[in-house]
Design a protein around this motif. Structure first.
Motif, PDB file in Angstrom:
ATOM      1  N   UNK A 157      72.898  19.454  99.940  1.00  0.00           N
ATOM      2  CA  UNK A 157      72.305  20.478  99.223  1.00  0.00           C
ATOM      3  C   UNK A 157      70.702  19.976  98.789  1.00  0.00           C
ATOM      4  N   UNK A 158      69.607  20.775  99.043  1.00  0.00           N
ATOM      5  CA  UNK A 158      68.416  20.242  98.875  1.00  0.00           C
ATOM      6  C   UNK A 158      67.582  21.436  98.066  1.00  0.00           C
ATOM      7  N   UNK A 159      67.071  20.843  96.876  1.00  0.00           N
ATOM      8  CA  UNK A 159      66.296  21.834  95.912  1.00  0.00           C
ATOM      9  C   UNK A 159      64.796  21.382  95.903  1.00  0.00           C
ATOM     10  N   UNK A 187      60.475  21.922  95.311  1.00  0.00           N
ATOM     11  CA  UNK A 187      59.419  22.419  94.937  1.00  0.00           C
ATOM     12  C   UNK A 187      58.208  21.816  95.507  1.00  0.00           C
ATOM     13  N   UNK A 243      69.536  24.797 101.416  1.00  0.00           N
ATOM     14  CA  UNK A 243      68.144  24.461 100.904  1.00  0.00           C
ATOM     15  C   UNK A 243      67.607  25.698  99.743  1.00  0.00           C
ATOM     16  N   UNK A 244      67.166  25.021  98.630  1.00  0.00           N
ATOM     17  CA  UNK A 244      66.665  26.299  97.812  1.00  0.00           C
ATOM     18  C   UNK A 244      65.087  25.762  97.675  1.00  0.00           C
ATOM     19  N   UNK A 250      58.576  17.707  95.374  1.00  0.00           N
ATOM     20  CA  UNK A 250      59.671  17.355  94.169  1.00  0.00           C
ATOM     21  C   UNK A 250      60.943  17.595  94.731  1.00  0.00           C
ATOM     22  N   UNK A 261      65.239  17.161  95.159  1.00  0.00           N
ATOM     23  CA  UNK A 261      66.488  16.865  94.564  1.00  0.00           C
ATOM     24  C   UNK A 261      67.466  16.773  95.775  1.00  0.00           C
ATOM     25  N   UNK A 280      71.387  16.498  97.304  1.00  0.00           N
ATOM     26  CA  UNK A 280      72.683  16.334  96.555  1.00  0.00           C
ATOM     27  C   UNK A 280      73.437  15.674  97.963  1.00  0.00           C
ATOM     28  N   UNK A 290      65.057   8.298  91.648  1.00  0.00           N
ATOM     29  CA  UNK A 290      65.970   8.104  90.710  1.00  0.00           C
ATOM     30  C   UNK A 290      67.177   8.705  90.934  1.00  0.00           C
ATOM     31  N   UNK A 291      68.192   8.367  90.105  1.00  0.00           N
ATOM     32  CA  UNK A 291      69.380   9.048  90.127  1.00  0.00           C
ATOM     33  C   UNK A 291      69.361  10.400  89.534  1.00  0.00           C
ATOM     34  N   UNK A 292      69.942  11.440  90.159  1.00  0.00           N
ATOM     35  CA  UNK A 292      69.855  12.930  89.605  1.00  0.00           C
ATOM     36  C   UNK A 292      70.876  12.863  88.234  1.00  0.00           C
ATOM     37  N   UNK A 320      67.002  12.131  93.043  1.00  0.00           N
ATOM     38  CA  UNK A 320      65.618  13.101  92.830  1.00  0.00           C
ATOM     39  C   UNK A 320      64.493  11.924  93.163  1.00  0.00           C
ATOM     40  N   UNK A 357      59.929  11.910  94.908  1.00  0.00           N
ATOM     41  CA  UNK A 357      58.678  12.651  94.999  1.00  0.00           C
ATOM     42  C   UNK A 357      58.162  12.350  96.495  1.00  0.00           C
TER      43      UNK A 357
END
Lengths: 341, 341
Positions: free
Chosen positions: B148-150, B152, B228-229, B244, B246, B248, B297-299, B307, B309
Motif C-alpha cells: 500500500x502507498x499513501x 501527497x 494507492x491513496x 511525501x 508512506x 507499507x 524513517x520507519x513508519x 516513510x 520524501x
C-alpha cells in the motif's frame, strides 16, 4: 470578568492577533497590560481607542494580574510562567514548553473544554499543525474512533513568526531578480522551494514539529492508542497551514456521514465541491478563525479510511484564536462560579 | 542507430529538454526532424551546431521516420500516433492518452525495461508524479513487496508547461506589488497559494492526476493488488515535484535495508542526513536526471512501513529523460538484434 489580563509577547505575529481578538470579541476584562522582552519594552501599541505601553517582562510584572495569555518562544515560557503562577494568575500559554507536562491541560475548546478544570496555573494551547488537525479529527473520533492518521503538512512561513514572512517576501523578490538571498530564519532558501524539515531532529528520524503532532493529538483526544505518521514541510505560502490527511477509523465511515459530522462540528467549515473546483486554499483562509475541510473522499487503499484536505490560518485557530477561546472558556466558568456562590 | 528520429512537440517545456538530451547524450541517429502544430511550424531551433526548422505535424510528415519521441497534449497524441505507426515508426509517447491501453507498454527503463519488447508501435512514458514514485518504490517492491502507498504530492507549476511557469512568475510579481493577477493556466491563483486539484474530477472524488498514480503504478510494477491513496497538490515552485510517501510493505523492511536498496538502485540518489539538515529539495534537483530520496524513517503508525520524501525534476525524469531513456533502450535492443543477425 477578569480584573487584569497580561498579554506576553504582544508585539509578535501571534500577539498582535490576540490583541485584535481581545478587542473585537469584547473580552471580559477591566484592564489589559502588555509585556515583552527588553527589545520591545517601551513600544506603544493601539488597543481600541487606548494606547498601551509595552512593559518589561520580569517577575514583578505579574502583580495584580489574574489572567495571562502568552505567545513566546519555549525558553521564555519556561521562565516566566512560574512568576505568573506565583503571583496568582492563570497562564494560557501558546509555547511548546508546557504542553506535554502531565499537570498541564492541553486544550482546544471545541474538543476538550472540560480539561481546563484541572490546571495548576498553566493551560497550554496546542501546536498550530496539531490544532487544526485535531479540530477536524475530533468529531470523527467521537463518532467512530480514530485508529491511525497519516498526515503531510504544507506549512506557511508565518509559523516562524514575522521574520518568516519577511524572509519569504524578500527572498522571493531577490529570486525574481536573479539575486541570491542567504536564508536566516529558515534552514534553506524558501523562495520557490520546499523545506521538508520543521523543528529539530527529535525521534527516529522525525522532527520536533512532527512528534508534536503525534503526542499532542493523543493527549487532546485522550487516547494513547491513536497512531500518527506525520511529515511536516515548509512551503512558500505566507499564512495558512494546509494538511493532506488520511484517517483510518475503527468503524466504517462513509463520505456522507463524515460530511455530516463536519457540518455539525463547531469550528469546522466544509468547503468541498471538486466538480466546481471548490476546496480550501490558504489564500481564502487567511484572516479567518475556522478550520476548513475539503477534498473529502473514501480512502481507496484501506477498508475504513477517509482522505481529506484541511486548511486553517495558523496564526488564528492555530495560535491566537485558540488561546483567546481558552481564555473565554475560563471567563465563562468564572462567571458561572461567581453566579453559583 | 536510427535513420530518422522525429521529435513531436519540440518547442514545449519538455520538448526543449528532449532536444538537449538527444544532443548531450549523443543519441544514435542519422537525422533529426522536429514536428509541431501550425502555431510553431516554421520556427528555427538550434540542435548542436545545426539549425533545424520545425515542420508541420501532419500524416505525411512521418515518411521515412523510424522513431518518434512525442511530448504533446493527449488529444494531439490520440490523432498523430497512428499516422506515425502507419508510416512504420515506433512512437515513444509522453502524453497520458495511450498509457493504460493494454497493448501499449508503460515503461520506466530502470524498472520494467523488458516491457518494451511487446509493443504494437507505441510505448508510453508514465505521468511525472508516477515516474518518480515508482522509481523509488521499485527496489522496495522487488525486495519485500509493496502492499500500500499513501502519497501527497507537492507539484511544480512547470507540470502545466511553460505557461505554468510564466503564470507563477507574473502572478508572484503582481502579488508582491499588491496587484491582482487573474489565473489563466491554473484554476486559482498560484502565487503564495496551494491548489489541491491537478487534472479534472475522475473517480469517487479523486482527480485524473491522482488516479494516474494509482493505475500507472500497478501497470508498471505489474501488480494490480498494490493499493494507492494519492493527494495531488500544486505548489508555488517552478521546477521539481516533491512527494511525501508512506509505503507499507508485505514483509518487514528496516530503514537501513531501505537505504541500502536505494543506494544500489539505478536512477536513485539518497540525500538523507536530517542531523545536518540535508534532504532533497526542489531547488537542488532542478536540472538533474535522478530521483532523490530522503527523510527515510520507519513508519511509527504501522508494522511494516517506511516513510520518505522524494523529489525529482518533473521535466526530466518525470518526462524528457525517461522518454529519451526509453529511446536509448530501443536503440540498444536494435543494435543487439542487428549484431545477432
Amino acid at each position: 470578568m477578569f480584573d487584569c489580563v497580561a498579554l506576553v509577547g504582544a508585539t509578535g505575529a501571534v500577539g498582535r492577533i490576540v490583541l485584535d481578538q481581545l478587542h473585537s470579541r469584547h473580552f471580559p476584562m477591566k484592564r489589559l497590560r502588555l509585556l515583552a522582552s527588553a527589545r520591545s519594552a517601551g513600544t506603544k501599541v493601539r488597543f481600541g481607542d487606548q494606547e498601551l505601553t509595552v512593559e518589561l517582562l520580569e517577575p514583578s510584572a505579574f502583580e495584580g494580574v489574574d489572567l495571562v495569555i502568552a505567545s513566546t518562544p519555549d525558553e521564555v515560557s519556561a521562565e516566566f510562567a512560574q512568576w505568573a503562577v506565583d503571583a496568582g494568575a492563570v497562564v494560557v500559554d501558546e509555547s511548546g514548553y508546557w504542553r506535554m507536562d502531565p499537570k498541564v491541560p492541553l486544550v482546544i475548546p471545541e474538543v476538550n473544554p472540560d480539561a481546563v478544570d484541572h490546571h495548576c496555573g498553566i493551560i497550554s494551547s496546542p501546536n498550530c499543525s496539531t490544532t487544526q488537525m485535531v479540530v477536524a479529527l475530533a468529531p470523527i473520533h467521537k463518532a467512530v474512533g480514530v485508529r491511525r492518521v497519516i498526515v503531510s503538512t504544507y506549512q506557511a512561513t508565518s509559523g516562524a513568526g514575522l521574520a518568516g514572512n519577511v524572509e519569504l517576501e524578500s527572498s522571493t523578490r531577490a529570486a525574481l531578480d536573479g539575486q541570491i538571498h542567504p536564508p536566516e530564519t529558515f534552514q534553506h532558501p524558501i523562495a520557490f522551494n520546499l523545506i521538508p524539515q520543521i523543528g529539530s531532529e527529535k525521534h527516529q528520524g522525525y522532527t520536533s514539529e512532527e512528534m508534536k503532532m503525534v503526542y499532542e493529538t493523543r493527549k487532546i483526544l485522550g487516547d494513547d492508542t491513536i497512531a500518527v505518521c506525520p511529515t511536516a514541510v515548509r512551503v512558500p505560502v505566507a499564512i495558512g497551514h494546509s494538511e493532506s490527511i488520511l484517517v483510518e477509523t475503527r468503524a466504517p465511515l462513509s463520505v456522507e456521514r463524515a460530511r455530516e459530522l463536519w457540518n455539525a462540528a463547531e469550528g469546522v467549515t466544509v468547503v468541498d465541491d471538486l466538480t466546481n473546483r471548490i476546496y480550501p486554499m490558504p489564500r481564502d483562509c487567511d484572516g479567518r478563525d475556522d478550520v476548513f475541510v475539503g477534498r473529502i473522499r473514501q480512502d481507496i487503499s484501506s477498508e475504513n479510511g477517509i482522505a481529506f484536505w484541511c486548511v486553517s490560518d495558523n496564526l488564528r485557530k492555530g495560535a491566537a484564536t485558540n488561546a483567546v477561546q481558552i481564555a473565554e472558556l475560563l471567563a465563562r466558568k468564572r462567571a458561572a462560579k461567581q453566579l453559583s456562590v
